[in-house]
Design a protein around this motif. Structure first.
Motif, mmCIF file in Angstrom:
data_model
loop_
_atom_site.group_PDB
_atom_site.id
_atom_site.type_symbol
_atom_site.label_atom_id
_atom_site.label_comp_id
_atom_site.label_asym_id
_atom_site.label_seq_id
_atom_site.Cartn_x
_atom_site.Cartn_y
_atom_site.Cartn_z
ATOM 1 N N PRO A 63 0.797 -1.226 0.000
ATOM 2 C CA PRO A 63 0.000 0.000 0.000
ATOM 3 C C PRO A 63 0.835 1.285 0.000
ATOM 4 O O PRO A 63 2.036 1.257 0.269
ATOM 5 N N GLY A 64 0.154 2.375 -0.325
ATOM 6 C CA GLY A 64 0.674 3.714 -0.062
ATOM 7 C C GLY A 64 1.458 4.387 -1.156
ATOM 8 O O GLY A 64 1.691 5.585 -1.091
ATOM 9 N N GLN A 65 1.912 3.613 -2.173
ATOM 10 C CA GLN A 65 2.730 4.229 -3.224
ATOM 11 C C GLN A 65 2.230 3.794 -4.605
ATOM 12 O O GLN A 65 3.002 3.553 -5.535
ATOM 13 N N THR A 66 0.905 3.696 -4.733
ATOM 14 C CA THR A 66 0.330 3.048 -5.918
ATOM 15 C C THR A 66 0.373 3.917 -7.175
ATOM 16 O O THR A 66 0.005 3.435 -8.251
ATOM 17 N N ALA A 67 0.828 5.156 -7.076
ATOM 18 C CA ALA A 67 1.073 5.928 -8.301
ATOM 19 C C ALA A 67 2.267 5.333 -9.051
ATOM 20 O O ALA A 67 2.359 5.433 -10.279
ATOM 21 N N LYS A 68 3.164 4.677 -8.306
ATOM 22 C CA LYS A 68 4.364 4.061 -8.911
ATOM 23 C C LYS A 68 4.049 2.683 -9.491
ATOM 24 O O LYS A 68 4.523 2.317 -10.569
ATOM 25 N N GLU A 69 3.277 1.893 -8.736
ATOM 26 C CA GLU A 69 2.962 0.503 -9.099
ATOM 27 C C GLU A 69 1.913 0.014 -8.125
ATOM 28 O O GLU A 69 1.709 0.610 -7.051
ATOM 29 N N ASP A 70 1.217 -1.052 -8.475
ATOM 30 C CA ASP A 70 0.380 -1.756 -7.500
ATOM 31 C C ASP A 70 0.526 -3.253 -7.748
ATOM 32 O O ASP A 70 1.231 -3.666 -8.678
ATOM 33 N N ILE A 71 -0.109 -4.041 -6.915
ATOM 34 C CA ILE A 71 0.081 -5.494 -7.003
ATOM 35 C C ILE A 71 -0.385 -6.017 -8.357
ATOM 36 O O ILE A 71 0.298 -6.831 -8.988
ATOM 37 N N ALA A 72 -1.532 -5.525 -8.826
ATOM 38 C CA ALA A 72 -2.063 -6.004 -10.106
ATOM 39 C C ALA A 72 -1.135 -5.654 -11.262
ATOM 40 O O ALA A 72 -0.776 -6.520 -12.076
ATOM 41 N N MET A 89 9.195 -6.717 -1.498
ATOM 42 C CA MET A 89 9.829 -6.044 -0.363
ATOM 43 C C MET A 89 8.815 -5.245 0.459
ATOM 44 O O MET A 89 7.728 -4.902 -0.026
ATOM 45 N N ALA A 90 9.222 -4.922 1.672
ATOM 46 C CA ALA A 90 8.295 -4.315 2.640
ATOM 47 C C ALA A 90 8.434 -2.796 2.735
ATOM 48 O O ALA A 90 7.878 -2.194 3.651
ATOM 49 N N ASN A 91 9.162 -2.174 1.783
ATOM 50 C CA ASN A 91 9.326 -0.715 1.883
ATOM 51 C C ASN A 91 8.146 -0.002 1.223
ATOM 52 O O ASN A 91 8.259 0.676 0.218
ATOM 53 N N VAL A 92 6.975 -0.193 1.845
ATOM 54 C CA VAL A 92 5.733 0.426 1.404
ATOM 55 C C VAL A 92 5.306 1.429 2.473
ATOM 56 O O VAL A 92 6.015 1.653 3.460
ATOM 57 N N THR A 93 4.122 2.051 2.285
ATOM 58 C CA THR A 93 3.654 3.060 3.233
ATOM 59 C C THR A 93 2.244 2.705 3.704
ATOM 60 O O THR A 93 1.323 2.681 2.905
#
Length: 424
Positions: A63-72, A89-93
């Motif tokens: 979560p938190g940085q989905t302008a860059k990428e998301d899971i889908a 990796m776990a460096n999300v927000t």
């Protein structure tokens, strides 16, 4: 459920490419051989059939940085590149510091992932503190391994405690080796290019000093210590010697460190060449290739790090670190390393599938054998094309490989028996 037969391909069985067929039923391979039959047939004439690729290192930004990428989008991009398992990796927000947060991430991975996503948990709270997370709870919540990727663990005592705890719960500890005092807000490799462009350099020692420290701690504790994205000749040699001593260490190298050097960075605006660790020298590059060839380096991992256009705008000093990799890894490596004779096709396929699966302890994937998951990639080695932004399925377009002419194309990716990507 109808069985499916992949016929007429060159199939990677063990360490050999064989003219054989593969039969799978639902999510499992049931037979490999000739004279097999099924109601549904996929014709793989003139194609290579390999185990689905396994990527030990991606950033999905959710979560938190989905302008860059998301899971889908990230997993669809990975499937486009031939990957059927990625490790996020776990460096999300926010950073998933608690079991509840990590459990929710694992749930999102299952819900939105087009392929299998294995989730790293942070080693320490917020990735930058000296307080360990609850490893037992993290494993129960679904963590497959631990990493503070993006940050080195600065205090030796913290690393020692992390190693001791990780052993207790049989968790791999994947390290971004970076001594911040030596890194010193560097931008690109410390050397002649940094001097020419008048930017702060990142010395090789910022990586190797932590690797040396951690290998001693790994030897003492017996932890499975994995070194992310190694970039220097000294690191290769440290790991080579540690393996000879029986230290339980594995490591990865990225496509960009194998294919590029600091010499490609010709101006302050060349921000797609800015990554961490930075592109090093041709001597380092040669040592990385030698490490792959002699088995010191266990696998190739992309460190797929998508960013927005704004993230990569401005100068080298201002732009974010990172490069995408999921969709360009196989064809760039095949074109530049296999077709030039530096690696064989079999070596490359093993480094992208069988070897990472083995090193990460994933017993159900990485080989085309009865009983394994039906995770497969069909590759057309004779397809030539130019890499173009409009063809990328990742939200991130931040790669210097755009415009390169490459050989080798993913025709189809099958994950757990489902076609998750098909060439248009």
């Amino acid at each position: 459920m109808t069985q499916t037969l992949i016929k007429n391909g060159q199939v990677l069985v063990g360490k050999q490419l064989l003219a054989t067929d593969v039969l799978f039923d639902q999510d499992k391979i049931v037979a490999v051989g000739k004279n097999l039959t099924a109601e549904k047939v996929i014709d793989a004439t003139r194609l290579v059939v390999a185990p689905g690729f396994v990527d030990a290192h991606v950033h999905l930004r959710q979560p938190g940085q989905t302008a860059k990428e998301d899971i889908a989008s990230g997993t669809l991009a990975a499937a486009h590149g031939g990957y059927t398992t990625v490790c996020a990796m776990a460096n999300v927000t926010p950073v998933p510091n608690t079991a509840a947060q990590l459990s929710k991430m694992c749930q999102l991975n299952r819900q939105h992932g087009r392929i299998r996503v294995l989730q790293y948990a942070p080693v320490t709270v917020d990735l930058t503190t000296e307080q360990l997370t609850d490893f037992a709870a993290m494993k129960q919540a679904g963590a497959f391994a631990l990493s503070n990727d993006g940050h080195g663990i600065q205090a030796a005592q913290t690393m020692a405690q992390a190693c001791q705890e990780a052993v207790k719960f049989d968790l791999m500890l994947a390290a971004h080796a970076q001594d911040d005092s030596l890194f010193d807000q560097g931008v690109i490799n410390q050397g002649e290019v940094a001097q020419q462009l008048n930017v702060r350099g990142i010395p090789a020692s910022s990586e190797t000093v932590q690797v040396a420290r951690d290998l001693l701690l790994a030897a003492q504790t017996g932890v499975h210590y994995h070194v992310c994205h190694i970039s220097t000749k000294e690191t290769v040699e440290l790991i080579r010697q540690a393996k000879k001593r029986g230290v339980k260490v594995t490591c990865e190298v990225t496509p960009h460190h194998l294919l590029l050097t600091e010499q490609q960075i010709t101006s302050q605006s060349a921000t797609n060449y800015k990554m961490n660790p930075p592109l090093r020298t041709s001597t380092d590059q040669e040592a990385l290739l030698a490490g792959l060839q002699d088995g010191t380096i266990d696998m190739i991992a992309t460190d797929h790090a998508p960013h927005t256009v704004a993230d990569k705008a401005g100068s080298l000093t201002q732009a974010a670190f990172g490069i995408t990799g999921s969709e360009t890894a196989f064809n760039m490596l095949y074109t530049q390393l296999v077709r030039s004779g530096k690696l064989t096709l079999t070596q490359l396929l093993l480094l992208l599938s069988t070897k990472p699966a083995a090193a990460l302890g994933l017993s159900d994937v990485g080989q085309i054998l009865p009983g394994k998951r039906a995770d497969l990639v069909l590759l057309d080695l004779n397809a030539q094309r130019s890499l173009q932004e409009q063809d990328f399925l990742s939200k991130g377009k931040n790669t210097p490989f755009t415009g390169e002419t490459v050989w080798g194309q993913t025709v189809a990716t099958i994950a757990a028996g489902q076609v998750v990507y098909r060439q248009k």
